[in-house]
Design a protein around this motif. Structure first.
Motif, PDB file in Angstrom:
ATOM      1  N   VAL A  82       0.841  -1.201   0.000  1.00  0.00           N
ATOM      2  CA  VAL A  82       0.000   0.000   0.000  1.00  0.00           C
ATOM      3  C   VAL A  82       0.875   1.249   0.000  1.00  0.00           C
ATOM      4  O   VAL A  82       0.635   2.198  -0.762  1.00  0.00           O
ATOM      5  N   ALA A  83       1.891   1.272   0.854  1.00  0.00           N
ATOM      6  CA  ALA A  83       2.767   2.441   0.944  1.00  0.00           C
ATOM      7  C   ALA A  83       3.453   2.731  -0.392  1.00  0.00           C
ATOM      8  O   ALA A  83       3.702   3.898  -0.722  1.00  0.00           O
ATOM      9  N   ARG A  84       3.739   1.698  -1.168  1.00  0.00           N
ATOM     10  CA  ARG A  84       4.390   1.885  -2.472  1.00  0.00           C
ATOM     11  C   ARG A  84       3.400   2.174  -3.593  1.00  0.00           C
ATOM     12  O   ARG A  84       3.792   2.413  -4.740  1.00  0.00           O
ATOM     13  N   GLY A  85       2.095   2.167  -3.260  1.00  0.00           N
ATOM     14  CA  GLY A  85       1.084   2.434  -4.277  1.00  0.00           C
ATOM     15  C   GLY A  85       0.881   1.290  -5.245  1.00  0.00           C
ATOM     16  O   GLY A  85       0.408   1.493  -6.368  1.00  0.00           O
ATOM     17  N   LEU A  86       1.211   0.083  -4.840  1.00  0.00           N
ATOM     18  CA  LEU A  86       1.161  -1.097  -5.726  1.00  0.00           C
ATOM     19  C   LEU A  86      -0.169  -1.823  -5.547  1.00  0.00           C
ATOM     20  O   LEU A  86      -0.234  -2.916  -4.976  1.00  0.00           O
ATOM     21  N   ARG A  87      -1.224  -1.232  -6.062  1.00  0.00           N
ATOM     22  CA  ARG A  87      -2.553  -1.816  -5.858  1.00  0.00           C
ATOM     23  C   ARG A  87      -2.699  -3.166  -6.553  1.00  0.00           C
ATOM     24  O   ARG A  87      -3.194  -4.127  -5.947  1.00  0.00           O
ATOM     25  N   ALA A  88      -2.292  -3.257  -7.834  1.00  0.00           N
ATOM     26  CA  ALA A  88      -2.445  -4.526  -8.556  1.00  0.00           C
ATOM     27  C   ALA A  88      -1.653  -5.631  -7.870  1.00  0.00           C
ATOM     28  O   ALA A  88      -2.133  -6.767  -7.735  1.00  0.00           O
ATOM     29  N   GLU A  89      -0.448  -5.290  -7.410  1.00  0.00           N
ATOM     30  CA  GLU A  89       0.385  -6.278  -6.722  1.00  0.00           C
ATOM     31  C   GLU A  89      -0.244  -6.697  -5.395  1.00  0.00           C
ATOM     32  O   GLU A  89      -0.162  -7.873  -4.999  1.00  0.00           O
ATOM     33  N   LEU A  90      -0.871  -5.742  -4.691  1.00  0.00           N
ATOM     34  CA  LEU A  90      -1.553  -6.085  -3.441  1.00  0.00           C
ATOM     35  C   LEU A  90      -2.705  -7.044  -3.708  1.00  0.00           C
ATOM     36  O   LEU A  90      -2.885  -8.035  -2.989  1.00  0.00           O
ATOM     37  N   GLU A  91      -3.475  -6.776  -4.750  1.00  0.00           N
ATOM     38  CA  GLU A  91      -4.598  -7.653  -5.055  1.00  0.00           C
ATOM     39  C   GLU A  91      -4.104  -9.054  -5.444  1.00  0.00           C
ATOM     40  O   GLU A  91      -4.719 -10.066  -5.063  1.00  0.00           O
ATOM     41  N   ASP A  92      -2.997  -9.115  -6.181  1.00  0.00           N
ATOM     42  CA  ASP A  92      -2.416 -10.427  -6.508  1.00  0.00           C
ATOM     43  C   ASP A  92      -1.962 -11.142  -5.238  1.00  0.00           C
ATOM     44  O   ASP A  92      -2.144 -12.365  -5.092  1.00  0.00           O
ATOM     45  N   PHE A  93      -1.356 -10.394  -4.329  1.00  0.00           N
ATOM     46  CA  PHE A  93      -0.866 -10.988  -3.082  1.00  0.00           C
ATOM     47  C   PHE A  93      -2.016 -11.511  -2.229  1.00  0.00           C
ATOM     48  O   PHE A  93      -1.945 -12.610  -1.665  1.00  0.00           O
ATOM     49  N   LEU A  94      -3.103 -10.747  -2.157  1.00  0.00           N
ATOM     50  CA  LEU A  94      -4.262 -11.189  -1.386  1.00  0.00           C
ATOM     51  C   LEU A  94      -4.882 -12.441  -2.003  1.00  0.00           C
ATOM     52  O   LEU A  94      -5.282 -13.368  -1.284  1.00  0.00           O
ATOM     53  N   ALA A  95      -4.968 -12.470  -3.327  1.00  0.00           N
ATOM     54  CA  ALA A  95      -5.504 -13.661  -3.995  1.00  0.00           C
ATOM     55  C   ALA A  95      -4.596 -14.868  -3.738  1.00  0.00           C
ATOM     56  O   ALA A  95      -5.080 -15.993  -3.534  1.00  0.00           O
ATOM     57  N   PHE A  96      -3.287 -14.634  -3.723  1.00  0.00           N
ATOM     58  CA  PHE A  96      -2.322 -15.692  -3.417  1.00  0.00           C
ATOM     59  C   PHE A  96      -2.552 -16.243  -2.011  1.00  0.00           C
ATOM     60  O   PHE A  96      -2.570 -17.469  -1.812  1.00  0.00           O
ATOM     61  N   LEU A  97      -2.760 -15.368  -1.034  1.00  0.00           N
ATOM     62  CA  LEU A  97      -3.022 -15.825   0.331  1.00  0.00           C
ATOM     63  C   LEU A  97      -4.296 -16.658   0.392  1.00  0.00           C
ATOM     64  O   LEU A  97      -4.353 -17.682   1.078  1.00  0.00           O
ATOM     65  N   ASP A  98      -5.320 -16.235  -0.336  1.00  0.00           N
ATOM     66  CA  ASP A  98      -6.588 -16.972  -0.321  1.00  0.00           C
ATOM     67  C   ASP A  98      -6.460 -18.345  -0.985  1.00  0.00           C
ATOM     68  O   ASP A  98      -7.175 -19.280  -0.621  1.00  0.00           O
TER      69      ASP A  98
END
Length: 378
Positions: free
Chosen positions: A328-344
């Motif tokens: 979030v701090a780096r402004g990486l929204r697409a990467e955050l969404e990929d990371f959350l999907a990976f966790l799920d």
């Protein structure tokens, strides 16, 4: 056995000391006809009998007000105030203004007070002279009761006449309803709840804990916090823009209090362990959120966790949460969404690989060259 006997003796002494001290319990109530009677019964059944219970019906449109009136008609200790809807903070403030007790506490109308809780809390204050007493909290639903790890850590053992400099992690305990306040302290400190904002507990309770000359911490559970199965409680609305805005605002107010009045070591605990505790829930709400929500979330992370405080990746949080905050701090929204999907996709354990002789998590952003070293290995 000897320890148990000493504890029971202390508890009996506390109840005796508290027996004549008047405690005011303020109960704000809004649209809780399914829960209010059980809540009030848990209060009125307390072994501490010197109670004044002020129910503030905050403009309910269901049977809440009528239930409160019926209970007040049969128990003289209960008073009911009916007012236009003004929100939780305003309802608590209205009840506090009417309170006449030497001690003051609060209860939310969908929760329960543990048996004997008020005798313990008031009795402790009568014995120590502290400004407030804090007990442990259990969460419960229809199937289970449990205590969060941080609550368990804060209440592992009882302590008396403590301050935030002694126990800075207590700043995470910003609930109004597991505490009894000496009314003279409440007034002298100018305490009240912010109006028309969610999470009004945090700035008010931060001021109370930082401003207290001494507080008592009890290992005993005193309050049962209900998890509503219908998802209607305020704490279940993390994806809402107004919710996020109020969260950031109340964090800002609380942070100002800590920066103004706490020591440098306590400030470090604040930024590293206390302030970021609930942010992962907002990070989790990013998939599908509006651009306005995303921008506000980024601004909040930048405001509180930067080079001058504690960068989010260096907070004392689980690795997954620190990863989310860094993205979030780096402004990486697409990467955050990929990371959350990976966790799920990996609820039972994350895939690993060996890099440079070290085992690392193999996740969607693990190969970024700018990934901080503290995030490479959980």
């Amino acid at each position: 056995m000897a320890n148990l006997l000493r504890r029971l003796t202390r508890r009996a002494a506390a109840e005796d000391a508290a027996s004549s001290a008047l405690l005011t319990v303020v109960v704000p109530a809004y649209e809780v006809e399914a829960y209010l009677a059980e809540c009030l019964e848990s209060i009125l059944a307390q072994s501490h009998r010197a109670l004044e219970v002020i129910v503030v019906d905050d403009g309910s449109t269901d049977g809440t007000g009528a239930i409160a009136d019926r209970i007040a008609a049969r128990d003289h200790r209960v008073r009911v105030v009916h007012q236009a809807n003004a929100g939780l903070g305003a309802a608590r403030n209205a009840g506090t203004l009417l309170a006449t007790g030497d001690y003051l506490t609060f209860a939310d109308s969908d929760d329960l007070v543990c048996p004997g809780a008020y005798a313990l809390l008031v009795g402790t204050l009568e014995r120590t002279g502290s400004d407030l007493a804090v007990g442990a909290v259990e969460r419960f639903d229809g199937q289970r009761s449990f205590m969060t790890p941080l609550m368990r850590e804060n209440h592992e053992r009882s302590s008396y006449a403590a301050t935030v400099e002694d126990q800075p992690l207590m700043l995470a305990d910003v609930f109004a309803w597991n505490k009894v306040f000496r009314r003279s302290f409440w007034d002298a400190a100018g305490l009240s709840f912010p109006v028309d904002v969610r999470y009004e507990d945090q700035p008010a309770l931060t001021r109370a804990l930082v401003g207290a000359t001494a507080f008592d911490v009890l290992a005993d559970p005193v309050y049962r916090w209900r998890i509503r199965s219908d998802g209607t409680s305020i704490s279940q609305q993390r994806g809402d823009l107004r919710d996020l805005s109020d969260r950031i605002l109340t964090k800002r107010w609380s942070t100002a209090t800590v920066l103004e009045r706490a020591s440098e070591p306590t400030r470090t605990v604040w930024f590293a362990r206390v302030l970021p505790i609930d942010m992962w829930e907002y990070f989790r709400a990013v998939p599908g959120c509006s651009e306005e929500y995303w921008s506000l979330l980024r601004e909040g992370v930048e405001e509180f966790w930067g080079p001058e405080t504690v960068p989010f990746e260096r907070t004392v949080l689980p690795w997954r949460q620190r990863m989310m905050g860094w993205l979030v701090a780096r402004g990486l929204r697409a990467e955050l969404e990929d990371f959350l999907a990976f966790l799920d996709r990996h609820p039972d354990g994350l895939p690993r690989r060996v890099v440079g002789g070290h085992e690392v998590v193999d996740h969607p952003v693990s190969d970024r060259p700018d990934l901080p070293e503290e995030l490479r290995r959980p």
